[in-house]
Write an enzyme that holds these catalytic residues in place. Structure first.
Site, PDB file in Angstrom:
ATOM      1  N   TYR A   9       0.831  -1.217   0.000  1.00 27.78           N
ATOM      2  CA  TYR A   9       0.000   0.000   0.000  1.00 27.78           C
ATOM      3  C   TYR A   9       0.864   1.266   0.000  1.00 27.78           C
ATOM      4  CZ  TYR A   9      -3.765  -3.073   1.862  1.00 27.78           C
ATOM      5  OH  TYR A   9      -4.670  -4.062   2.083  1.00 27.78           O
ATOM      6  N   SER A  52      -3.249 -14.125   3.260  1.00 30.55           N
ATOM      7  CA  SER A  52      -4.335 -13.386   2.629  1.00 30.55           C
ATOM      8  C   SER A  52      -4.528 -13.921   1.213  1.00 30.55           C
ATOM      9  CB  SER A  52      -3.980 -11.893   2.598  1.00 30.55           C
ATOM     10  OG  SER A  52      -5.016 -11.141   2.006  1.00 30.55           O
ATOM     11  N   GLY A  60     -17.842  -4.130  -0.689  1.00 32.85           N
ATOM     12  CA  GLY A  60     -17.635  -4.329  -2.128  1.00 32.85           C
ATOM     13  C   GLY A  60     -16.969  -3.114  -2.743  1.00 32.85           C
TER      14      GLY A  60
HETATM   15  P1  A2P Z   1     -14.395   6.864   1.160  1.00 39.12           P
HETATM   16  O1  A2P Z   1     -13.050   6.267   1.513  1.00 39.12           O
HETATM   17  O2  A2P Z   1     -14.306   8.010   0.199  1.00 39.12           O
HETATM   18  O3  A2P Z   1     -15.229   7.166   2.365  1.00 39.12           O
HETATM   19  P2  A2P Z   1     -14.631  -1.283   1.173  1.00 39.12           P
HETATM   20  O4  A2P Z   1     -14.451  -1.150   2.641  1.00 39.12           O
HETATM   21  O5  A2P Z   1     -15.573  -2.382   0.772  1.00 39.12           O
HETATM   22  O6  A2P Z   1     -13.331  -1.388   0.430  1.00 39.12           O
HETATM   23  O7  A2P Z   1     -15.337   0.063   0.646  1.00 39.12           O
HETATM   24  C1  A2P Z   1     -14.660   1.264   0.639  1.00 39.12           C
HETATM   25  C2  A2P Z   1     -15.379   2.248  -0.249  1.00 39.12           C
HETATM   26  O8  A2P Z   1     -16.667   2.556   0.295  1.00 39.12           O
HETATM   27  C3  A2P Z   1     -14.646   3.533  -0.349  1.00 39.12           C
HETATM   28  O9  A2P Z   1     -14.835   4.059  -1.645  1.00 39.12           O
HETATM   29  C4  A2P Z   1     -15.302   4.421   0.700  1.00 39.12           C
HETATM   30  O10 A2P Z   1     -15.215   5.766   0.311  1.00 39.12           O
HETATM   31  C5  A2P Z   1     -16.731   3.942   0.668  1.00 39.12           C
HETATM   32  N1  A2P Z   1     -17.372   3.988   2.002  1.00 39.12           N
HETATM   33  C6  A2P Z   1     -16.864   3.528   3.165  1.00 39.12           C
HETATM   34  N2  A2P Z   1     -17.748   3.674   4.157  1.00 39.12           N
HETATM   35  C7  A2P Z   1     -18.847   4.252   3.630  1.00 39.12           C
HETATM   36  C8  A2P Z   1     -20.093   4.654   4.157  1.00 39.12           C
HETATM   37  N3  A2P Z   1     -20.367   4.484   5.446  1.00 39.12           N
HETATM   38  N4  A2P Z   1     -20.995   5.225   3.306  1.00 39.12           N
HETATM   39  C9  A2P Z   1     -20.708   5.400   2.002  1.00 39.12           C
HETATM   40  N5  A2P Z   1     -19.549   5.020   1.435  1.00 39.12           N
HETATM   41  C10 A2P Z   1     -18.612   4.458   2.233  1.00 39.12           C
END
Ligand code: A2P
Length: 277
Positions: free
Chosen positions: A58, A142, A194
Site C-alpha cells: 500500500y 491473505s 464491495g
Molecule cells: P471513502 O473512503 O471516500 O469514504 P470497502 O471497505 O468495501 O473497500 O469500501 C470502501 C469504499 O466505500 C470507499 O470508496 C469508501 O469511500 C466507501 N465507504 C466507506 N464507508 C462508507 C459509508 N459508510 N458510506 C458510504 N460510502 C462508504
C-alpha cells in the site's frame, strides 16, 4: 480464553495462538501516504477503532505509524497489521524489519503473506522466522484458498492464524469460512462494502431501513454476525464513525439468512474469482 471465543465486550476475538484481535479494523488500501492516510487513522482512533490494517504494497506504512504515535493512544492498545509483499522471492523476515522501520514500531501485531504468488508455501518459513525474531506477534495469510492453507499447514510448524479475503454477503465464501474455522484460521473480511458497490443494493437498503441503520452498518454487522474480523475502508470522518457503529445492534437470524442469500460465489472455498498476481 479459547481460540475463536469473543472477549467479554464482544469486540475482539481470540486467535489460535492466544492473541486477541479487535473485530473491527480500519483498512487503508488505496489511501495515499501522507495527510489523507494520517487523518483517516487519527480520526479512526479518536472514534474508537483499535485496529489498523496496512501492507507493504500500500505504500502508506509510514503514515499509519505516524498517526498511531501522534494519537496518544498507547501502542499496546492498537492492533497493527502489515502484509509481506510476495514478489521477487524476497525474505519475509528482512522485509518485516523494513516495515517496522517505516511504521516506527518495535513489532506488528499481525504480519501476513499478501497473496500466494509463486506458490502457497515458499514464504512461510520466513514468516515464522519473523515471528520468532519478535517482529510480529501473530502471522497469517491473505487471498489463500482452503487448498493453499492446507499446503501451508502440511509444512508443520506454526500455521497461519488468519486468512484475509474479500468477503461480504455478495461474496459469501461459505466453504472457505467454514473450512478455515475448522482449521483454527480466523477469516478477515476486506472490502466488506464491495469497495462501495454493495451500498446501493436495494435488498441491503431494505434491511437497513427496517433495522434503522445504514447499508454500510448492515454489511459490516453481517460480517460480525458471521464471526469474522471486518476491515471497512473510509477516509471520511463521518463514514468512519458510521462504520464503527456496529456493536449496539444485532441482525435477526432471518436478516442474516436474507443477506447470506445474496452470495454470487456459489459458497466457494476459493479466495478469489480471479487473481491479479
Ligand atoms: P471513502 O473512503 O471516500 O469514504 P470497502 O471497505 O468495501 O473497500 O469500501 C470502501 C469504499 O466505500 C470507499 O470508496 C469508501 O469511500 C466507501 N465507504 C466507506 N464507508 C462508507 C459509508 N459508510 N458510506 C458510504 N460510502 C462508504
Amino acid at each position: 480464553m479459547t481460540a475463536g471465543q469473543l472477549t467479554a465486550d464482544g469486540r475482539s476475538r481470540v486467535l489460535a495462538d492466544g492473541n486477541e484481535i479487535p473485530l473491527l479494523g480500519l483498512g487503508v488500501w488505496q489511501v495515499p501516504d501522507g495527510p489523507e492516510c494520517e487523518n483517516a487513522v487519527r480520526w479512526a482512533l479518536e472514534l474508537g477503532y483499535r485496529h489498523v490494517d496496512t501492507a507493504q504494497a500500500y505504500g502508506n506504512e509510514a503514515s499509519v505509524g505516524r498517526a498511531v504515535r501522534e494519537s496518544g493512544v498507547p501502542r499496546d492498545e492498537v492492533f497493527i497489521t502489515t502484509k509481506f509483499y510476495p514478489r521477487r522471492a524476497r525474505d519475509p523476515e528482512e522485509q518485516a524489519k523494513r516495515s517496522l522501520e517505516r511504521l516506527g514500531v518495535e513489532a506488528v501485531d499481525l504480519y501476513i503473506v499478501h497473496w500466494p504468488e509463486g506458490g502457497a508455501t515458499w514464504a512461510w518459513e520466513g514468516m515464522q522466522r519473523a515471528r520468532q525474531a519478535g517482529h510480529a506477534r501473530s502471522i497469517g495469510v491473505s487471498n489463500f484458498s482452503v487448498a493453499q492453507i492446507d499446503e501451508v499447514l502440511a509444512l508443520g510448524g506454526d500455521g497461519p492464524v488468519v486468512n484475509q479475503v474479500q468477503f461480504s454477503p455478495f461474496e459469501f465464501r461459505r466453504a472457505l469460512l467454514e473450512e478455515c474455522e475448522r482449521r483454527g484460521v480466523a477469516l478477515e473480511a476486506y472490502s466488506p462494502l464491495g469497495t462501495g458497490r454493495h451500498l446501493g443494493d436495494a435488498r441491503v437498503a431494505e434491511i437497513a431501513r427496517r433495522v434503522d441503520r445504514t447499508p454500510a452498518q448492515v454489511l459490516i454487522r453481517w460480517c460480525i454476525e458471521r464471526g469474522m474480523i471486518v476491515l471497512p475502508k473510509s477516509t471520511h470522518r463521518e463514514r468512519l464513525g458510521e462504520n464503527a457503529g456496529v456493536f449496539d445492534f444485532t441482525l435477526s437470524a432471518a436478516d442474516v439468512a436474507a443477506l447470506d442469500a445474496l452470495d454470487t460465489t456459489g459458497a466457494t472455498d476459493a479466495a478469489r474469482e480471479s487473481r491479479w498476481w
